[in-house]
Design a protein around this motif. Structure first.
Motif, PDB file in Angstrom:
ATOM      1  N   MET A   2       0.851  -1.158   0.000  1.00  0.00           N
ATOM      2  CA  MET A   2       0.000   0.000   0.000  1.00  0.00           C
ATOM      3  C   MET A   2       0.902   1.226   0.000  1.00  0.00           C
ATOM      4  O   MET A   2       1.908   1.261   0.704  1.00  0.00           O
ATOM      5  CB  MET A   2      -0.857  -0.085   1.256  1.00  0.00           C
ATOM      6  CG  MET A   2      -1.771   1.027   1.500  1.00  0.00           C
ATOM      7  SD  MET A   2      -2.871   0.671   2.886  1.00  0.00           S
ATOM      8  CE  MET A   2      -1.742   0.620   4.252  1.00  0.00           C
ATOM      9  N   LYS A   3       0.527   2.219  -0.818  1.00  0.00           N
ATOM     10  CA  LYS A   3       1.298   3.462  -0.874  1.00  0.00           C
ATOM     11  C   LYS A   3       0.322   4.629  -0.792  1.00  0.00           C
ATOM     12  O   LYS A   3      -0.547   4.785  -1.643  1.00  0.00           O
ATOM     13  CB  LYS A   3       2.104   3.533  -2.161  1.00  0.00           C
ATOM     14  CG  LYS A   3       2.963   4.783  -2.253  1.00  0.00           C
ATOM     15  CD  LYS A   3       3.916   4.681  -3.416  1.00  0.00           C
ATOM     16  CE  LYS A   3       4.737   5.872  -3.713  1.00  0.00           C
ATOM     17  NZ  LYS A   3       5.096   6.810  -2.777  1.00  0.00           N
ATOM     18  N   LEU A   4       0.487   5.414   0.228  1.00  0.00           N
ATOM     19  CA  LEU A   4      -0.366   6.563   0.476  1.00  0.00           C
ATOM     20  C   LEU A   4       0.056   7.734  -0.401  1.00  0.00           C
ATOM     21  O   LEU A   4       1.236   8.065  -0.488  1.00  0.00           O
ATOM     22  CB  LEU A   4      -0.274   6.956   1.955  1.00  0.00           C
ATOM     23  CG  LEU A   4      -1.160   8.062   2.469  1.00  0.00           C
ATOM     24  CD1 LEU A   4      -2.636   7.694   2.320  1.00  0.00           C
ATOM     25  CD2 LEU A   4      -0.849   8.340   3.940  1.00  0.00           C
ATOM     26  N   ASP A   5      -0.924   8.357  -1.064  1.00  0.00           N
ATOM     27  CA  ASP A   5      -0.670   9.551  -1.863  1.00  0.00           C
ATOM     28  C   ASP A   5      -0.679  10.745  -0.913  1.00  0.00           C
ATOM     29  O   ASP A   5      -1.713  11.083  -0.341  1.00  0.00           O
ATOM     30  CB  ASP A   5      -1.750   9.707  -2.931  1.00  0.00           C
ATOM     31  CG  ASP A   5      -1.555  10.939  -3.799  1.00  0.00           C
ATOM     32  OD1 ASP A   5      -0.598  11.708  -3.571  1.00  0.00           O
ATOM     33  OD2 ASP A   5      -2.373  11.132  -4.712  1.00  0.00           O
ATOM     34  N   GLU A   6       0.488  11.360  -0.751  1.00  0.00           N
ATOM     35  CA  GLU A   6       0.608  12.456   0.209  1.00  0.00           C
ATOM     36  C   GLU A   6       0.628  13.829  -0.443  1.00  0.00           C
ATOM     37  O   GLU A   6       0.814  14.832   0.236  1.00  0.00           O
ATOM     38  CB  GLU A   6       1.870  12.258   1.042  1.00  0.00           C
ATOM     39  CG  GLU A   6       1.838  10.965   1.826  1.00  0.00           C
ATOM     40  CD  GLU A   6       3.084  10.786   2.644  1.00  0.00           C
ATOM     41  OE1 GLU A   6       3.264  11.569   3.597  1.00  0.00           O
ATOM     42  OE2 GLU A   6       3.867   9.876   2.324  1.00  0.00           O
ATOM     43  N   GLU A   7       0.407  13.874  -1.754  1.00  0.00           N
ATOM     44  CA  GLU A   7       0.393  15.153  -2.453  1.00  0.00           C
ATOM     45  C   GLU A   7      -0.744  16.011  -1.911  1.00  0.00           C
ATOM     46  O   GLU A   7      -1.890  15.591  -1.867  1.00  0.00           O
ATOM     47  CB  GLU A   7       0.207  14.923  -3.952  1.00  0.00           C
ATOM     48  CG  GLU A   7       0.362  16.174  -4.772  1.00  0.00           C
ATOM     49  CD  GLU A   7       0.267  15.883  -6.251  1.00  0.00           C
ATOM     50  OE1 GLU A   7      -0.376  16.674  -6.945  1.00  0.00           O
ATOM     51  OE2 GLU A   7       0.821  14.860  -6.704  1.00  0.00           O
ATOM     52  N   GLY A   8      -0.430  17.194  -1.468  1.00  0.00           N
ATOM     53  CA  GLY A   8      -1.451  18.085  -0.921  1.00  0.00           C
ATOM     54  C   GLY A   8      -1.806  17.771   0.524  1.00  0.00           C
ATOM     55  O   GLY A   8      -2.785  18.278   1.050  1.00  0.00           O
ATOM     56  N   GLY A   9      -1.033  16.918   1.183  1.00  0.00           N
ATOM     57  CA  GLY A   9      -1.309  16.560   2.569  1.00  0.00           C
ATOM     58  C   GLY A   9      -2.144  15.299   2.678  1.00  0.00           C
ATOM     59  O   GLY A   9      -2.643  14.783   1.686  1.00  0.00           O
ATOM     60  N   VAL A  10      -2.293  14.824   3.898  1.00  0.00           N
ATOM     61  CA  VAL A  10      -3.041  13.591   4.153  1.00  0.00           C
ATOM     62  C   VAL A  10      -4.328  13.930   4.886  1.00  0.00           C
ATOM     63  O   VAL A  10      -4.298  14.561   5.933  1.00  0.00           O
ATOM     64  CB  VAL A  10      -2.197  12.597   4.988  1.00  0.00           C
ATOM     65  CG1 VAL A  10      -3.004  11.364   5.341  1.00  0.00           C
ATOM     66  CG2 VAL A  10      -0.935  12.215   4.230  1.00  0.00           C
ATOM     67  N   ASP A  11      -5.433  13.523   4.310  1.00  0.00           N
ATOM     68  CA  ASP A  11      -6.754  13.718   4.918  1.00  0.00           C
ATOM     69  C   ASP A  11      -7.297  12.339   5.274  1.00  0.00           C
ATOM     70  O   ASP A  11      -7.591  11.545   4.387  1.00  0.00           O
ATOM     71  CB  ASP A  11      -7.686  14.408   3.927  1.00  0.00           C
ATOM     72  CG  ASP A  11      -9.094  14.592   4.451  1.00  0.00           C
ATOM     73  OD1 ASP A  11      -9.390  14.196   5.607  1.00  0.00           O
ATOM     74  OD2 ASP A  11      -9.928  15.140   3.697  1.00  0.00           O
ATOM     75  N   PRO A  12      -7.441  12.013   6.578  1.00  0.00           N
ATOM     76  CA  PRO A  12      -7.941  10.688   6.966  1.00  0.00           C
ATOM     77  C   PRO A  12      -9.298  10.340   6.356  1.00  0.00           C
ATOM     78  O   PRO A  12      -9.642   9.174   6.222  1.00  0.00           O
ATOM     79  CB  PRO A  12      -8.047  10.776   8.494  1.00  0.00           C
ATOM     80  CG  PRO A  12      -7.073  11.824   8.873  1.00  0.00           C
ATOM     81  CD  PRO A  12      -7.088  12.824   7.743  1.00  0.00           C
ATOM     82  N   GLY A  13     -10.061  11.341   5.944  1.00  0.00           N
ATOM     83  CA  GLY A  13     -11.358  11.090   5.322  1.00  0.00           C
ATOM     84  C   GLY A  13     -11.262  10.750   3.842  1.00  0.00           C
ATOM     85  O   GLY A  13     -12.226  10.270   3.252  1.00  0.00           O
ATOM     86  N   GLU A  14     -10.116  10.989   3.235  1.00  0.00           N
ATOM     87  CA  GLU A  14      -9.910  10.705   1.807  1.00  0.00           C
ATOM     88  C   GLU A  14      -8.490  10.202   1.601  1.00  0.00           C
ATOM     89  O   GLU A  14      -7.633  10.915   1.095  1.00  0.00           O
ATOM     90  CB  GLU A  14     -10.163  11.952   0.964  1.00  0.00           C
ATOM     91  CG  GLU A  14     -11.599  12.371   0.952  1.00  0.00           C
ATOM     92  CD  GLU A  14     -11.863  13.469  -0.066  1.00  0.00           C
ATOM     93  OE1 GLU A  14     -10.981  13.778  -0.889  1.00  0.00           O
ATOM     94  OE2 GLU A  14     -12.968  14.023  -0.029  1.00  0.00           O
TER      95      GLU A  14
END
Length: 129
Positions: free
Chosen positions: A1-13
């Motif tokens: 799994m790789k989290l897209d962190e562009e623009g920050g991390v929003d736990p809701g999206e």
């Protein structure tokens, strides 16, 4: 799994990519998806076939379901025509570990409060292993 962190991390999206690589060398790969809903479908499928059998689980916002088929200690997961074979316990452990890492990374210890169903499915799998 790789989290897209562009623009920050929003736990809701939680957007990112998912790769499931099984024993047979096959890979299920989704480059951009909502990680929480993909993990939820994966967890719900593993819970549904905990005692064996087949199950189809829809992924919110994705056109194709995940198909699960468990026989003995093996589970086959199919997505978009690609089948991948796993040891049931190994894929369940990997899911639990991935979710724990994700929750810690985004600042929630153990679970994300808004992911009630996912938290419950992960807790169920944790108790079974």
């Amino acid at each position: 799994m790789k989290l897209d962190e562009e623009g920050g991390v929003d736990p809701g999206e939680l957007l990112g990519g998912v790769v499931l690589e099984g024993e047979n060398g096959s890979r299920i790969e989704e480059s951009t998806t909502f990680l929480d809903t993909f993990l939820l479908a994966l967890a719900q499928g593993l819970v549904a076939v905990a005692g064996g059998g087949r199950e189809s689980v829809d992924i919110f916002d994705e056109p194709s379901p995940l198909l699960f088929d468990r026989v003995s200690d093996k589970v086959t997961i199919e997505y978009k025509g690609v089948s991948v074979l796993f040891s049931y316990d190994e894929i369940a452990h990997d899911l639990i570990d991935s979710y724990r890492c994700l929750t810690e990374y985004i600042g929630f210890s153990g679970n994300v409060p808004t992911y009630v169903e996912l938290n419950e499915a992960v807790a169920f799998l944790s108790k079974r292993l």
